[in-house]
Write a protein that holds these residues in place. Structure first.
Motif, PDB file in Angstrom:
ATOM      1  N   PHE A 174     -29.043   5.983 -10.903  1.00 44.60           N
ATOM      2  CA  PHE A 174     -27.663   5.628 -11.027  1.00 44.60           C
ATOM      3  C   PHE A 174     -26.816   6.501 -10.034  1.00 44.60           C
ATOM      4  CE2 PHE A 174     -27.702   3.487 -15.564  1.00 44.60           C
ATOM      5  CZ  PHE A 174     -28.429   2.587 -15.087  1.00 44.60           C
ATOM      6  N   ALA A 175     -27.315   7.717 -10.126  1.00 44.37           N
ATOM      7  CA  ALA A 175     -26.436   8.562  -9.401  1.00 44.37           C
ATOM      8  C   ALA A 175     -26.342   8.199  -7.895  1.00 44.37           C
ATOM      9  CB  ALA A 175     -26.746  10.087  -9.492  1.00 44.37           C
ATOM     10  N   VAL A 176     -27.537   8.039  -7.343  1.00 42.22           N
ATOM     11  CA  VAL A 176     -27.589   7.668  -5.912  1.00 42.22           C
ATOM     12  C   VAL A 176     -26.823   6.443  -5.578  1.00 42.22           C
ATOM     13  CG1 VAL A 176     -29.320   6.626  -4.281  1.00 42.22           C
ATOM     14  CG2 VAL A 176     -29.787   8.768  -5.425  1.00 42.22           C
ATOM     15  N   ALA A 177     -26.897   5.232  -6.718  1.00 44.15           N
ATOM     16  CA  ALA A 177     -26.091   4.186  -6.537  1.00 44.15           C
ATOM     17  C   ALA A 177     -24.643   4.313  -6.594  1.00 44.15           C
ATOM     18  CB  ALA A 177     -26.435   3.237  -7.480  1.00 44.15           C
ATOM     19  N   ASP A 178     -24.107   5.540  -7.274  1.00 41.04           N
ATOM     20  CA  ASP A 178     -22.834   5.937  -7.466  1.00 41.04           C
ATOM     21  C   ASP A 178     -22.195   6.258  -6.046  1.00 41.04           C
ATOM     22  OD1 ASP A 178     -20.219   6.385  -8.507  1.00 41.04           O
ATOM     23  OD2 ASP A 178     -20.907   8.475  -8.982  1.00 41.04           O
ATOM     24  N   MET A 186     -16.391   1.142  -3.294  1.00 43.52           N
ATOM     25  CA  MET A 186     -16.314   0.287  -4.401  1.00 43.52           C
ATOM     26  C   MET A 186     -15.968   1.204  -5.632  1.00 43.52           C
ATOM     27  SD  MET A 186     -19.749  -1.764  -3.505  1.00 43.52           S
ATOM     28  CE  MET A 186     -19.919  -2.637  -5.132  1.00 43.52           C
ATOM     29  N   SER A 187     -15.903   0.782  -6.652  1.00 42.19           N
ATOM     30  CA  SER A 187     -15.624   1.474  -7.813  1.00 42.19           C
ATOM     31  C   SER A 187     -16.835   2.445  -8.194  1.00 42.19           C
ATOM     32  CB  SER A 187     -15.291   0.703  -9.098  1.00 42.19           C
ATOM     33  OG  SER A 187     -16.314  -0.132  -9.387  1.00 42.19           O
ATOM     34  N   PRO A 188     -16.652   3.679  -9.072  1.00 43.80           N
ATOM     35  CA  PRO A 188     -17.640   4.518  -9.336  1.00 43.80           C
ATOM     36  C   PRO A 188     -18.697   3.922 -10.380  1.00 43.80           C
ATOM     37  CG  PRO A 188     -15.692   5.711  -9.285  1.00 43.80           C
ATOM     38  CD  PRO A 188     -15.254   4.287  -9.154  1.00 43.80           C
ATOM     39  N   LEU A 189     -19.588   4.219 -10.615  1.00 42.62           N
ATOM     40  CA  LEU A 189     -20.777   3.600 -11.336  1.00 42.62           C
ATOM     41  C   LEU A 189     -20.881   4.904 -12.306  1.00 42.62           C
ATOM     42  CD1 LEU A 189     -22.838   2.010 -12.242  1.00 42.62           C
ATOM     43  CD2 LEU A 189     -24.771   3.082 -11.062  1.00 42.62           C
ATOM     44  N   TYR A 190     -20.261   4.476 -13.745  1.00 43.87           N
ATOM     45  CA  TYR A 190     -20.373   5.464 -14.754  1.00 43.87           C
ATOM     46  C   TYR A 190     -21.332   5.434 -15.517  1.00 43.87           C
ATOM     47  CZ  TYR A 190     -15.497   5.565 -13.455  1.00 43.87           C
ATOM     48  OH  TYR A 190     -14.046   5.623 -12.801  1.00 43.87           O
ATOM     49  N   CYS A 191     -21.744   6.808 -16.401  1.00 47.40           N
ATOM     50  CA  CYS A 191     -22.437   6.850 -17.339  1.00 47.40           C
ATOM     51  C   CYS A 191     -21.677   7.654 -18.457  1.00 47.40           C
ATOM     52  CB  CYS A 191     -23.908   7.737 -16.800  1.00 47.40           C
ATOM     53  SG  CYS A 191     -23.486   9.264 -16.671  1.00 47.40           S
ATOM     54  N   LYS A 192     -22.336   7.706 -19.567  1.00 48.82           N
ATOM     55  CA  LYS A 192     -21.807   8.446 -20.786  1.00 48.82           C
ATOM     56  C   LYS A 192     -21.700   9.933 -20.509  1.00 48.82           C
ATOM     57  CE  LYS A 192     -22.999   4.884 -24.429  1.00 48.82           C
ATOM     58  NZ  LYS A 192     -23.921   4.835 -25.520  1.00 48.82           N
ATOM     59  N   SER A 229     -22.775  10.230 -10.417  1.00 47.20           N
ATOM     60  CA  SER A 229     -23.361  11.168  -9.289  1.00 47.20           C
ATOM     61  C   SER A 229     -22.700  12.695  -9.625  1.00 47.20           C
ATOM     62  CB  SER A 229     -22.711  10.743  -7.825  1.00 47.20           C
ATOM     63  OG  SER A 229     -21.318  10.980  -7.987  1.00 47.20           O
ATOM     64  N   CYS A 230     -22.036  12.833 -10.546  1.00 49.11           N
ATOM     65  CA  CYS A 230     -21.915  14.223 -10.911  1.00 49.11           C
ATOM     66  C   CYS A 230     -22.771  15.249 -11.112  1.00 49.11           C
ATOM     67  CB  CYS A 230     -20.937  14.300 -12.110  1.00 49.11           C
ATOM     68  SG  CYS A 230     -21.821  14.014 -13.717  1.00 49.11           S
TER      69      CYS A 230
END
Length: 312
Positions: A174-178, A186-192, A229-230
């Protein structure tokens, strides 16, 4: 009420992006005697994925009752401050926002520019360690509670929580995709930001979600999301390495049973900083916040520290 709170906009380093802040000004003593500035002032901001609506008003109100002004602000992209995309962690920006607020505060006549105190909690506690080590801000004292120091805990904390996912590879993917998405606009990919164990959050240790949500009365004030990606920034952030460069008085409020931020890491900072004081509080990471069993002890320690080092 012995103080007034005013909402202000503070220019950030990004043109046309302002930081939303509350300015607390003491007005009368508890005995009813009028107060007059310039006041010592405390600059406060919240931790990972949090904004000032998550209980920071309780600290500033207690300080104001004792004669200390405060400026409580949201970082760019968070809370009521400007900036897009929203809910993105950029550590360099957050440090820069603290510096912007410090500079803004130093220019206002109601504040004593030689009596500025910086304050952080959890992840922003790490920011305080970084900023206190810098010698060009005229900081007279610094305070951190349950601070993130960058030192890992096994299966715990802001670093160890990553491993609490059932599948660490999923988070990294997920982080790499973000990173890829943001690099092409593109818009960020978020997680909780916080979840129950196995729930897909950055903080997944037992009690993290409950503690996080306990800080807010209105669920709409708690987006509970952060760019995936944080994790790359957090894993490389080591504010404990700045401890030996901190020369101003430093207070560390450390919960006895913190399972999110490293207690050994905080104690290591205490041993390295030149003028550090440590106060231990009952309970875990979120127990230093309002409504929990460590809050009164934490605020009392902070006020006593300021009375000694930055008296009104």
């Amino acid at each position: 009420m012995s103080f007034e709170r005013i909402t202000v906009k503070i220019p950030s380093a990004t043109p046309d992006w302002n930081l939303d802040a509350w300015k607390y000004i003491p007005t009368v003593t508890n005995e009813g005697t009028p107060r007059h500035g310039p006041y010592p002032v405390i600059i406060l901001a919240h931790g990972l994925s949090a904004n000032k609506l998550l209980a920071l008003d309780a600290y500033a109100a207690r300080y104001a009752e004792e004669g200390y002004a405060s400026v409580v602000f949201d970082y760019r992209r968070w809370g009521m401050s400007d900036g897009t995309p929203r809910h993105i962690l950029r550590i360099s920006e957050q440090l820069e926002d603290y510096r912007s607020v410090i500079s803004w505060t130093q220019q206002l006549p109601e504040f004593d520019s030689k009596r500025i105190i910086i304050w952080g909690t959890s992840f922003s506690g790490g920011h305080i360690l970084q900023l206190a080590s810098e010698q060009d801000h005229d900081i007279v004292a610094a305070m951190c509670q349950c601070p993130y120091t960058g030192t890992a805990r096994s299966n715990h904390g802001l670093r160890g929580s990553f491993a609490a996912f059932g599948n660490l590879v999923k988070l990294v993917s997920f982080a790499v995709a973000d990173v890829v998405r943001q690099s092409v606009g593109m818009s960020p990919l978020y997680c909780k930001a916080a979840s129950d164990p196995g729930g897909g959050g950055i903080l997944t240790v037992p009690g993290a979600l409950q503690g996080y949500t306990s800080l807010v009365k209105d669920p709409s004030h708690l987006p509970n999301e952060i760019n995936a990606s944080c994790i790359f920034q957090v894993s490389q952030y080591n504010p404990h390495s700045m401890a030996t460069s901190i020369t101003c008085p430093l207070l560390l409020v450390i919960p006895e049973a913190d399972n999110i931020c490293s207690t050994p890491g905080a104690l290591k900072v205490a041993s390295g900083a030149q003028r550090c004081e440590v106060v231990r509080t009952e309970g875990g990471h979120f127990d230093v916040y309002p409504g929990h069993k460590g809050f009164d002890r934490a605020v009392h320690a902070q006020l006593e520290f300021m009375r000694r080092h930055v008296p009104v």
